[in-house]
Write an enzyme that holds these catalytic residues in place. Structure first.
Site, PDB file in Angstrom:
ATOM      1  N   GLU A 160      -3.876   1.707  -2.140  1.00 33.84           N
ATOM      2  CA  GLU A 160      -3.469   1.964  -3.523  1.00 33.84           C
ATOM      3  C   GLU A 160      -2.177   1.209  -3.830  1.00 33.84           C
ATOM      4  OE1 GLU A 160      -5.080   3.412  -6.069  1.00 33.84           O
ATOM      5  OE2 GLU A 160      -3.370   2.449  -7.001  1.00 33.84           O
ATOM      6  N   LYS A 219      -1.862  -4.579   2.163  1.00 30.42           N
ATOM      7  CA  LYS A 219      -1.049  -3.509   1.567  1.00 30.42           C
ATOM      8  C   LYS A 219       0.372  -3.530   2.146  1.00 30.42           C
ATOM      9  CE  LYS A 219       0.441   0.002  -0.501  1.00 30.42           C
ATOM     10  NZ  LYS A 219       0.766   0.004  -1.909  1.00 30.42           N
ATOM     11  N   CYS A 275       7.630   4.666  -0.025  1.00 27.25           N
ATOM     12  CA  CYS A 275       6.789   3.580   0.508  1.00 27.25           C
ATOM     13  C   CYS A 275       7.546   2.412   1.142  1.00 27.25           C
ATOM     14  CB  CYS A 275       5.882   3.051  -0.587  1.00 27.25           C
ATOM     15  SG  CYS A 275       4.665   4.267  -1.103  1.00 27.25           S
TER      16      CYS A 275
END
Ligand code: NAD
Ligand code: UDX
Length: 472
Positions: A160, A219, A275
């Site tokens: 995501e 990612k 993150c």
């Protein structure tokens, strides 16, 4: 299609709410072990604040979006199962402080293995994980299918890319959707199934497919590149502060080159959020395990520079306040790691607050969204604080910016909330101790206006601003 999402957090909640909105023929059930979180998703007080999220949830909840703690039932009924659980940095054992802790991913995989008694299920790894994590999930699930031939699984990687504060927009209009899968007939079929779901609202050319490892690594690489840009501009901000160059002018000049581009060049008090640091460290650890120490060191610098930036900013505050902040009231505006979210994970505000309290400052914090309970919990966390009693003594949480700044020696802007730009700074100035200092860690406010009011202004990436030296 019947969809289950394991993990009702910042990713699982918004992602599946948008999926339910855009795929009205599919039923989406989001499950979590955390009962309070599920209860909040089923109430009018959603567990996370995200602009536009409530409006989406309101439209689909009870129609084709459900929140539940019955994990087994949701897994059993689903064709497609997303794993959106947390993957924090390990705090113990091998890889401590760098590797991703995959225990939640593994437990989600084991829940799937235990629940599924028949049929073919596509498992989608949405959590951010190290390369080859999908292989581990596959191995766990193969143990189930080996015992029960009427069960089969395909594991896909579908990381995501949403950012908090803009999650709904990012989900509705993504730059790309990435799907990685096994390069086999079964793998391609699973990719096509997941792809068809996204095609309900994402243009086909934005759906990129590749092998599982490329997807997992992409990612980590994307987050590392973004974090690297912030560390790059923050490194330049230090040079600006020493020389008189203005970091906003430099960022503008650099960013107008099409090859570089204007985004993510905003100097700041350092990046926060759940993150960037985690994923860069995850990449560092991966490189170390792959015996690539030079590559590991290269990426480690991105995190080191971020820590340096926070320390530099905090030191600047103490120095400006005549080298002592003991017993001085200092007001921090903003505690979330960026505007438009109540998430405080790895927020630079935590570090600045900790540093100032260690120097004995009497701290008042105001944030438009973060609950007081969260601030206490962050600042009393064992990784942050050795003396909980000192936090109780030195910390005040305010619910009103004017009250928060009254009698303060300094204001420190740590988060770029829009409302901070709208305050009556003349009124604030009058109510403060003199000289009244303002430290802008976000390059948010109109510095020349503040100076004309009488503030001593310091901003990241700018030399000490005075009316005389023309930095206004
Ligand atoms: P989060 O902590 O907000 O949510 C994770 C949820 O998973 C929690 O509610 C937890 O209770 C639940 N959970 C954990 N183990 C479970 C299990 N075995 N069964 C059921 N529920 C379980 O985390 P998040 O911010 O949503 O992040 C999830 C993943 O997405 C992470 O890997 C993160 O790196 C990645 N990611 C996050 C963002 C972001 O902006 N937050 C963006 C992109 C990717
Ligand atoms: C990030 C990525 O952007 C997203 O694609 C990924 O899926 C998850 O991680 P997030 O952490 O939610 O998203 O927010 P982001 O907008 O990237 O900001 C991260 C931190 O960097 C914040 O503290 C922000 O204030 C800071 N930042 C961002 C800067 O200091 N300068 C910038 O120019 C941009």
């Amino acid at each position: 299609m019947k969809i289950c999402c394991i993990g009702a957090g910042y990713v699982g909640g918004p992602t599946c709410a948008v999926m339910a909105l855009k795929c009205p023929d599919s039923t989406v059930t989001i499950v979590d072990l955390n009962e309070a979180r599920i209860a909040a998703w089923n109430s009018d007080e959603l567990p996370i604040y995200e602009p536009g999220l409530y409006e989406v949830v309101e439209q689909v909840r009870g129609r084709n979006l459900f929140f539940s703690t019955n994990i087994t039932k949701a897994i059993t009924e689903a064709d497609l199962i997303f794993i959106s659980v947390n993957t924090p940095t390990k705090t113990f054992g091998v890889g401590k402080g760098r590797a991703a802790d995959l225990k939640y991913v593994e437990s989600a995989a084991r829940s799937i293995g235990a629940a599924v008694k028949q049929g073919h299920k596509v498992i989608v790894e949405k959590s951010t994980v190290p390369v080859k994590a999908a292989e581990s999930i596959s191995k766990i699930l193969k143990a189930t299918s080996a015992l029960n031939p009427s069960v089969s699984f395909q594991v896909l990687s579908n990381p995501e890319f949403l950012a908090e504060g803009t999650a709904i927009k990012d989900l509705l209009y993504p730059d790309r959707v990435l799907i990685g899968g096994e390069q086999s007939a079964d793998g391609f079929a699973a990719i096509a199934k997941l792809s068809s779901l996204y095609e309900s609202w994402v243009p086909g050319e934005k759906i990129i497919t590749m092998n599982t490892w490329s997807s997992e690594l992409s990612k980590l690489a994307a987050n590392a590149f973004l974090a690297q840009r912030i560390s790059s501009i923050n490194a330049i901000s230090a040079v600006c502060e020493e020389t008189g160059a203005n970091v906003e002018e430099v960022a503008n000049a650099v960013g107008t080159d099409k090859r570089i581009g204007p985004y993510f060049l905003k100097a700041s008090v350092g990046f926060g959020g759940s993150c960037f640091q985690k994923d860069v460290l995850n990449l560092v650890y991966l490189c170390e395990c792959l015996n690539l120490p030079e590559v590991a060191q290269y990426w480690q610098q991105v995190v080191d520079l971020n820590e340096y930036q926070r320390k530099r900013f905090a030191n600047r505050i103490v120095e400006a306040l005549f080298n002592t902040v003991t017993n001085k009231k200092i007001t921090i505006l903003g505690f979330s790691f960026k505007k438009d979210t109540m998430d405080t994970r790895e927020s630079s505000s935590i570090f600045i607050a900790k540093y100032l309290m260690e120097e004995g400052a009497s701290l008042t914090i105001y944030d438009p969204k973060v609950p007081a309970k969260q601030m206490y919990s962050d600042l009393k966390h064992p990784a942050v604080c050795e003396d909980e009693e000192a936090v109780d003594r030195l910390l005040t949480i305010s619910h009103d910016p004017y009250e928060a700044t009254k009698n303060a020696h300094a204001i420190v802007v740590c988060t770029e909330w829009d409302e901070f730009k709208t305050y009556d700074y003349e009124r604030i100035y009058k109510s403060m101790q003199k000289p009244a200092f303002l430290f802008d860690g976000r390059l948010l406010l109109d510095h020349s206006k503040l100076q004309r009011i009488g503030f001593q202004v310091q901003a990241v990436g700018k030399k000490l601003i005075t009316l005389e030296n023309g930095y206004h």
